[in-house]
Structures are given as C-alpha cells and as structure tokens.
Write an enzyme that holds these catalytic residues in place. Structure first.
Site, PDB file in Angstrom:
ATOM      1  N   LYS A 212     -14.128  -0.100  -4.015  1.00 41.01           N
ATOM      2  CA  LYS A 212     -15.210   0.315  -3.113  1.00 41.01           C
ATOM      3  C   LYS A 212     -16.309   1.027  -3.906  1.00 41.01           C
ATOM      4  CE  LYS A 212     -12.353   1.077   0.983  1.00 41.01           C
ATOM      5  NZ  LYS A 212     -11.819   2.100   1.868  1.00 41.01           N
TER       6      LYS A 212
ATOM      7  N   GLU B 173       0.825  -1.218   0.000  1.00 41.27           N
ATOM      8  CA  GLU B 173       0.000   0.000   0.000  1.00 41.27           C
ATOM      9  C   GLU B 173       0.854   1.262   0.000  1.00 41.27           C
ATOM     10  OE1 GLU B 173      -2.980   0.114   3.133  1.00 41.27           O
ATOM     11  OE2 GLU B 173      -4.433  -0.854   1.838  1.00 41.27           O
TER      12      GLU B 173
ATOM     13  N   HIS C  78       8.105 -26.799  -1.390  1.00 40.19           N
ATOM     14  CA  HIS C  78       7.483 -27.928  -2.090  1.00 40.19           C
ATOM     15  C   HIS C  78       6.338 -27.453  -2.969  1.00 40.19           C
ATOM     16  CE1 HIS C  78       9.743 -30.943   0.305  1.00 40.19           C
ATOM     17  NE2 HIS C  78       9.839 -29.893   1.105  1.00 40.19           N
TER      18      HIS C  78
END
Ligand code: PA5
Length: 445
Positions: free
Chosen positions: A421, A286, A307
């Site tokens: 948003k 951010e 793995h």
C-alpha cells in the site's frame, strides 16, 4: 440431531504419531484458556469468539434490510476486499447453484476486490441493464480498492436514479465512528451496520459483513449461526483434547510443519468449495504468515486440478500436506445411464451416482498422495448445508487462533499488508507520501 463435522487422521499416521498429536493438543488447551481469558497476543480482537450468540440480536435487522433491498432491486453489488468479501462469497458459493444462469433469485455480484479496469467496466455494463442496489463493506472505511469501486458505482447509480433514490439502495457496513465510509454514510443518510471494533476483517463473516450478503442471496442466516453455535460448544471450552477437533487440527498441522511439511493444501472435490478455500487461505495466510513463520496455505479443486497440480502434489518437493474437506452427500442426483453398445466403455459405472465415483476418486487420491509422501488430514462434512458451513466457519476460526498461538505469533494482525500500500500510494502521489515517492522513484530509475 444433525451430525457434526469431524476430523480423521489415519492418513497422517505414517508421518506423525497419534501420541504426538494428542500430546500437543492437550498442551494447547492452555491456548484455549488464553483465548477465553483474553490474555494472549491480539486480545483486542476476540469478539468473533462469542459472535454466534452476540449476533442473534441483529438477525431481524439484517433480514429486514435484505428484504428491503430485494423488494427494491433484482441485483445487489457487494463491494469489499479480503475479510470484507471472502466470507460472504465463500458461503454463497457453497450453498448456491454452481452453474450461473439457473436462478430466479436475487443476484449478488461482487466488486472492490480488484482494481482491474475491465472487470469494473464489464460489471457496469451488466448492472446498467439491472435494477440494482449496493452494499459497501469496509471496516477501516479507507481501503483503496473498495473505495474506488464504490465511488464509480455510486456515481453510476445516482446518475441512473437520482441521489435521493440511490441513497435508499445503498447500505454501508463499516466502523461505528471512524473512516471515510462512515462519514459518507452519515452525510448521505445510508442505512448502516457496524463492524465491531473487536472483530478483525477475516473473522467477520458472522457479522453483517457476511450475513447481509448471504441473506440477500436468499440463504437462512439463522441456520448458519446455529451451526457455528454448536461448533463453539464443541471447541471453545472443551479441554478434552481428543473430543475437540479444533485442538486436534491445530496440533496436527503444526506437527506436520515441524516434520518439514511447510505447505498445506486445502482440497475440495466440489467447485462449491472453491471460495471456502479462498476464505480459508486468507484466514490462515494473514493470521500465521509473519515473523518468518507460518504454513503456506494453498488450495486445489479436485478432480479438476488432479489434471494439473496433481503431478506436483504426487511427485514434486515433499513439503506438502493436504487438508481434505470430504462432503458425504450431494444434495442433487445424477446417475450414469447404461448404453447397449458401451462404445465409451463406461457401462461398469452404469447405475452409479456421480457422488459414488467422486468418493472413489477421493479415496484413490488420498492413498496415492499418502504413498507419494503427502500426509492427509480429512475433515468430514455430512452435507453442504448452511448449518454445516456455519460449523466449518467457527471450526476454522478457532483452530486458526489456537494454531497462531502454537506458532507464537499474533493471529489477529496483518502488518505485512501495509508494505504494498505504501509503495502504491507513493507511486500515485497520494498526499502525505511525498518522501516515500522520492525514494521509490530513485529506486525505479
Ligand atoms: O482480515 C483483514 O483484516 C483484512 O483482510 C481486511 O478485511 C481487508 O484488508 C479489508 O479491509 P477493510 O474492511 O478495512 O476495507
């Protein structure tokens, strides 16, 4: 005196030189000046710089509140997302028991970091049988995810205990004046803590945002802040670049970016570091990812992910560097026993502790990845104690700010977070989003 965290760079040397690192680290001392003078981008959000001292005045209040909730309940649901969630989760996981079910201590559960219906339903099934409290955290007081979780859990708690009794077990951590959460807290008489205006969410772990949930989990918040204080003294005003690990880390990762390594992978060799990596990802993602710039922050848990992701790191696109968090000592002991018939052929390890095997896996991985074209920065942590976790928090925060200034971005805003948003609000017919709703529906048809 306790040993401090330190940074080791010998495994970046084939990719960038010590001279380059030192030159950029020295040049970056000007960003320390800018931070301390408050003259750079985002300078309204520099309160975190002096939190290690400023928060001391609130220790008693935070600890008393934790004692109260612990005496009233056996479980607390902490509601929050992003910076209002990840710091507390990171510290609790780093210091706590890795395997659930082995603690008689107060349980801290999290909500509001997802809108997943099953998650909240399953959480309600659990807390329905518990004697629980709620800590709701939102700086803006208006974030949708925690607001939904709080409405649901508040209703549940009130229907269990009645409104007045529930109010005694609800604590709100939010802005001093603004936002729906502040109004709710005032109307219902909840205990509150303030998130200072000048501390952004992802830099707020050393405020009540992080410290109350950490204290509720039974950890010593003073020790964590003490570690942060020491790191502040090592980094904030230290113009001797060679002795300032934050300058060195910020310079190294930016030089690696310039050398084509645009992805940084945070590596831990213990599951205890999983959420510290999540916190770090948010902090750097951010703070730096804007204006088409920034290093992409990723994370793996080794040896588990050797793995799975190990193949890509070893041989995939050569755009990666790694930052290893190397913890020197484990706090508990498990040895490998000798077996007479050696059917599993492990007797060559008999008598060794798992940490010795883990350290050799770590060294082997660094060498292999280096051979495969992956530079490795190593941050050495003497032990996963509160003190050292406190050091790591301040170290990564100040290095992030310096690094953002090297990139020439504002490390303290996050304008890009609004895009999803707006669409979500339009799709959900939130009042005020009518025009956007029309446009988005046309797009979807
Ligand atoms: O770092 C940030 O500012 C964000 O990640 C916020 O912490 C996050 O969006 C939650 O915001 P709020 O605390 O206002 O609910």
């Amino acid at each position: 005196m306790k040993e401090n965290i330190s940074i080791e760079l010998k495994n970046v040397e084939g990719f960038i030189s010590q001279e380059e690192i030192m030159a950029l680290a020295k040049k970056s001392t000007l960003h320390l000046d800018t931070l301390n003078a408050g003259t750079g981008q985002g300078s309204d959000f520099l309160g975190w710089l002096s939190l290690p001292e400023d928060i001391i005045a609130q220790f008693d209040d935070i600890e008393e509140c934790a004692r109260q909730l612990r005496s009233l309940s056996d479980t607390t649901v902490v509601i929050g997302i992003g910076g209002s969630y990840l710091g507390a989760k990171a510290v609790i996981e780093a210091l706590g028991n890795s395997v659930p079910g082995n603690s008689n201590d107060h349980t801290v559960l999290f909500a509001g970091h997802t809108i997943c219906e099953d998650y909240l339903a399953e959480l309600l099934e659990v807390v329905d049988k518990k004697n629980y409290s709620i800590v709701v955290i939102s700086k803006s007081g208006t974030t949708t995810e925690p607001a939904i979780a709080f409405r649901v859990l508040k209703n549940h708690l009130e229907s269990k205990l009645g409104k007045a009794e529930a109010a005694k077990r609800i604590v709100a951590i939010t802005d001093a004046k603004r936002g729906a959460l502040r109004s709710l807290a005032t109307a219902n008489g909840y205990k509150t803590f303030v998130i200072p205006d000048n501390v952004g969410g992802r830099f707020s772990v050393l405020t009540p945002v992080g410290l109350l949930p950490i204290a509720l989990s039974g950890f010593n918040i003073r020790e964590i802040v003490q570690g942060a204080q020491v790191m502040e003294s090592i980094t904030r005003n230290n113009k001797d670049a060679a002795a300032n690990p934050a300058l060195i880390y910020a310079a190294t990762r930016n030089l690696l970016l310039d050398a084509g390594k645009s992805t940084e992978i945070f590596v831990g060799f213990t599951p205890k570091l999983h959420f510290l990596a999540e916190w770090w990802k948010q902090l750097y993602g951010e703070s730096e990812g804007k204006e088409g710039k920034g290093i992409f922050p990723a994370a793996v848990d080794f040896t588990t992910d050797l793995h799975s992701m190990g193949q890509y790191i070893q041989e995939g696109q050569r755009i990666i560097f790694e930052t290893f968090l190397s913890v020197t000592t484990a706090s508990k002991k498990v040895g490998i026993p000798m077996e007479k018939d050696d059917a599993d052929q492990l007797n060559y390890l008999a008598g060794k502790r798992l940490t010795e095997v883990n350290h050799n896996a770590e060294t082997g991985t660094i060498l292999a990845h280096n051979d495969g074209g992956v530079p490795v920065i190593r941050i050495k942590v003497p032990e996963l104690s509160g003190y050292h976790v406190g050091q790591l928090i301040y170290f990564f925060e100040i290095a992030c700010a310096i690094s953002g200034y090297i990139l020439d971005v504002n490390p303290f805003d996050q304008p890009g977070v609004e895009a999803y948003k707006k669409n979500m609000f339009a799709l959900l017919n939130k009042p005020g989003f009518e025009e956007a709703a029309k446009k988005i529906r046309e797009r979807l048809n």
